[in-house]
Motif scaffolding. Structure first.
Motif, PDB file in Angstrom:
ATOM      1  N   GLU A 130       0.832  -1.207   0.000  1.00 24.49           N
ATOM      2  CA  GLU A 130       0.000   0.000   0.000  1.00 24.49           C
ATOM      3  C   GLU A 130       0.864   1.254   0.000  1.00 24.49           C
ATOM      4  O   GLU A 130       0.594   2.217  -0.724  1.00 24.49           O
ATOM      5  CB  GLU A 130      -0.908  -0.016   1.228  1.00 24.49           C
ATOM      6  CG  GLU A 130      -1.927   1.121   1.247  1.00 24.49           C
ATOM      7  CD  GLU A 130      -2.862   1.046   2.447  1.00 24.49           C
ATOM      8  OE1 GLU A 130      -3.486   2.077   2.748  1.00 24.49           O
ATOM      9  OE2 GLU A 130      -2.951  -0.039   3.070  1.00 24.49           O
ATOM     10  N   VAL A 131       1.937   1.229   0.796  1.00 25.46           N
ATOM     11  CA  VAL A 131       2.825   2.392   0.873  1.00 25.46           C
ATOM     12  C   VAL A 131       3.654   2.518  -0.401  1.00 25.46           C
ATOM     13  O   VAL A 131       3.940   3.632  -0.850  1.00 25.46           O
ATOM     14  CB  VAL A 131       3.722   2.297   2.127  1.00 25.46           C
ATOM     15  CG1 VAL A 131       4.769   3.401   2.120  1.00 25.46           C
ATOM     16  CG2 VAL A 131       2.876   2.419   3.391  1.00 25.46           C
ATOM     17  N   LEU A 132       4.047   1.400  -1.003  1.00 27.13           N
ATOM     18  CA  LEU A 132       4.762   1.459  -2.280  1.00 27.13           C
ATOM     19  C   LEU A 132       3.886   2.094  -3.359  1.00 27.13           C
ATOM     20  O   LEU A 132       4.376   2.869  -4.191  1.00 27.13           O
ATOM     21  CB  LEU A 132       5.186   0.054  -2.711  1.00 27.13           C
ATOM     22  CG  LEU A 132       6.363  -0.562  -1.951  1.00 27.13           C
ATOM     23  CD1 LEU A 132       6.544  -2.018  -2.339  1.00 27.13           C
ATOM     24  CD2 LEU A 132       7.642   0.218  -2.206  1.00 27.13           C
ATOM     25  N   ALA A 133       2.605   1.780  -3.335  1.00 28.50           N
ATOM     26  CA  ALA A 133       1.675   2.390  -4.289  1.00 28.50           C
ATOM     27  C   ALA A 133       1.570   3.887  -4.047  1.00 28.50           C
ATOM     28  O   ALA A 133       1.538   4.692  -4.985  1.00 28.50           O
ATOM     29  CB  ALA A 133       0.300   1.738  -4.160  1.00 28.50           C
ATOM     30  N   GLU A 134       1.550   4.280  -2.769  1.00 27.55           N
ATOM     31  CA  GLU A 134       1.508   5.716  -2.429  1.00 27.55           C
ATOM     32  C   GLU A 134       2.772   6.407  -2.905  1.00 27.55           C
ATOM     33  O   GLU A 134       2.728   7.534  -3.416  1.00 27.55           O
ATOM     34  CB  GLU A 134       1.372   5.889  -0.913  1.00 27.55           C
ATOM     35  CG  GLU A 134       1.377   7.358  -0.477  1.00 27.55           C
ATOM     36  CD  GLU A 134       1.400   7.518   1.038  1.00 27.55           C
ATOM     37  OE1 GLU A 134       1.687   8.639   1.501  1.00 27.55           O
ATOM     38  OE2 GLU A 134       1.154   6.534   1.756  1.00 27.55           O
ATOM     39  N   GLN A 135       3.909   5.735  -2.757  1.00 29.90           N
ATOM     40  CA  GLN A 135       5.188   6.297  -3.196  1.00 29.90           C
ATOM     41  C   GLN A 135       5.176   6.563  -4.698  1.00 29.90           C
ATOM     42  O   GLN A 135       5.618   7.615  -5.163  1.00 29.90           O
ATOM     43  CB  GLN A 135       6.324   5.342  -2.834  1.00 29.90           C
ATOM     44  CG  GLN A 135       7.708   5.889  -3.153  1.00 29.90           C
ATOM     45  CD  GLN A 135       8.774   4.830  -2.981  1.00 29.90           C
ATOM     46  OE1 GLN A 135       8.737   3.793  -3.638  1.00 29.90           O
ATOM     47  NE2 GLN A 135       9.720   5.077  -2.098  1.00 29.90           N
TER      48      GLN A 135
END
Length: 249
Positions: A130-135
Motif C-alpha cells: 500500500e505504501v509502495l503504491a503511495e510512493q
C-alpha cells in the motif's frame, strides 16, 4: 495505473514534445522514460530534480539514473548531506569494484528497507504494498517519499523500528560490498558504543528528522552523552584512515 515497458515506444516518438509527454503521464502511465524525457525538457532545476526522482522511483536498480537524481539535488542544495553521502557511496563502490579479485564470491543481494521491515514483523506485506503504491503516485510537491518516512507519517512504524531496519540494511550492504562500512558500524565494531546505543542514537536522529532538525551521528553521540567531542573526532579520524586503507591493501 499502467506500467510502461522500457524503452517506451510512445516516449521514443514524442521525446521532444512536452505536451504529449505530460498528457501521457496524466493518463496514468507509470513511465520511467516519460519522466526522464521531461527532466531534459524543463528548465527549472527543482522541476528537473522532481522528474528525475519520479524516474528513479520507477527504476530503483538504475544506478545512472540515481546518480543523475542525486546530482540534481546537489545542484539545488550543495549542503544536502544525504545526497552527497549517497553519491560518495556509489562512487566509492565503483572504485572498489575495479579492485575485486577472483577470491570475492557473489553475496546475496541486500534487501530493500521495506522487505526488512516485513521480515522483522514491523509491518505486513499488505501495508508495504500500500505504501509502495503511495510512493509511486506521490505528489511532486512532497520532497521526501522514502519508504521509511512514508511509514512513519502513516504511524505504521516507530523511529526505533526504522532504526533497527536501517542497521540491518547497512550490515547487509557492507557484507555484499554494495556500500562501504558506515561510521556507526565502525564505532560498534571497535567498542566505542554498543549496538543498543547505535540503535538509540539512530532512533533519535530519525525522530528529530521528522521535526525538520538535522543532526549528524557524531553530534547526537555527544548530545546524548554517549561519547565526548574528542572521542568522536578521534574515532572519525580512525574510521577515515581505515576506510582509505582498503585502496592500498
Amino acid at each position: 495505473m499502467k506500467q510502461c515497458p522500457v524503452p517506451c515506444l510512445f516516449v521514443a516518438q514524442h521525446q521532444q514534445d512536452m505536451a504529449s509527454i505530460r498528457k501521457h503521464l496524466l493518463e496514468g502511465h507509470q513511465c520511467r522514460d516519460a519522466w526522464l524525457a521531461l527532466s531534459k525538457l524543463v528548465h527549472d532545476p527543482r522541476q528537473r530534480k522532481d522528474c528525475l526522482e519520479r524516474a528513479s522511483i520507477l527504476a530503483p536498480d538504475d544506478e545512472e539514473l540515481l546518480i543523475a537524481y542525486l546530482e540534481a539535488r546537489l545542484a539545488i542544495d550543495p549542503a544536502d548531506r544525504f545526497a552527497q553521502q549517497r553519491l560518495n557511496e556509489i562512487r566509492t563502490m565503483r572504485l572498489l569494484s575495479d579492485v575485486k579479485t577472483p577470491y570475492f564470491h557473489e553475496q546475496p543481494k541486500p534487501r530493500l528497507i521495506g522487505d526488512i521491515l516485513v521480515s522483522i514483523g514491523a509491518i505486513t506485506e499488505a501495508e508495504l504494498q500500500e505504501v509502495l503504491a503511495e510512493q509511486r503516485r506521490g505528489s511532486l510537491l512532497v520532497s521526501d517519499r522514502r519508504i521509511g518516512q512514508l511509514l512513519l507519517r502513516r504511524g505504521l512504524i516507530t523511529p526505533s523500528k526504522l532504526a533497527k531496519a536501517l542497521i540491518i540494511q547497512q550490515q547487509e550492504r557492507s557484507r555484499a560490498r554494495t556500500a562501504p562500512q558506515v561510521l556507526g558500524e565502525y564505532l560498534v565494531e571497535h567498542g566505542y558504543i554498543t549496538a543498543a546505543q547505535l540503535e538509540a542514537v539512530l532512533t533519535e536522529q530519525i525522530r528529530l528528522d521528522q521535526q525538520g532538525k538535522r543532526y549528524s551521528l557524531g553530534q547526537l553521540l555527544v548530545r546524548m552523552n554517549m561519547l565526548s567531542k574528542d572521542e568522536v573526532e578521534r574515532a572519525a579520524k580512525e574510521y577515515e584512515k581505515a576506510f582509505w586503507t582498503q585502496f592500498n591493501a
